[in-house]
Design a protein around this motif. Structure first.
Motif: not given
Length: 69
Positions: A51-59, A63-64, A66-69
């Protein structure tokens, strides 16, 4: 207890701890009050890590792009 993993950005420690708590709450995993994870099942620990890995990839993707979903 000593840890072998060292954070590249020590200030990230608080954010990672918060992410761990959010993941545990979302997955219904009980976080040990004493910080010892030796009694956490492999299944629960794996779920938290995934779960943590999935969230870090989403973040990172946000960032890459340039958006904040």
């Amino acid at each position: 207890m000593s840890r072998s993993n060292q954070l590249i950005v020590p200030q990230a420690s608080q954010a990672l701890e918060q992410l761990k708590l959010e993941a545990a709450q979302e997955l219904g995993v009980q976080i040990p009050a004493d910080g010892y994870y030796g009694n956490v099942t492999s299944r629960d620990a794996g779920s938290l890590g995934g779960y943590i890995t999935k969230k870090l990839v989403q973040i990172a993707e946000q960032q890459l792009s340039g958006g904040n979903r």
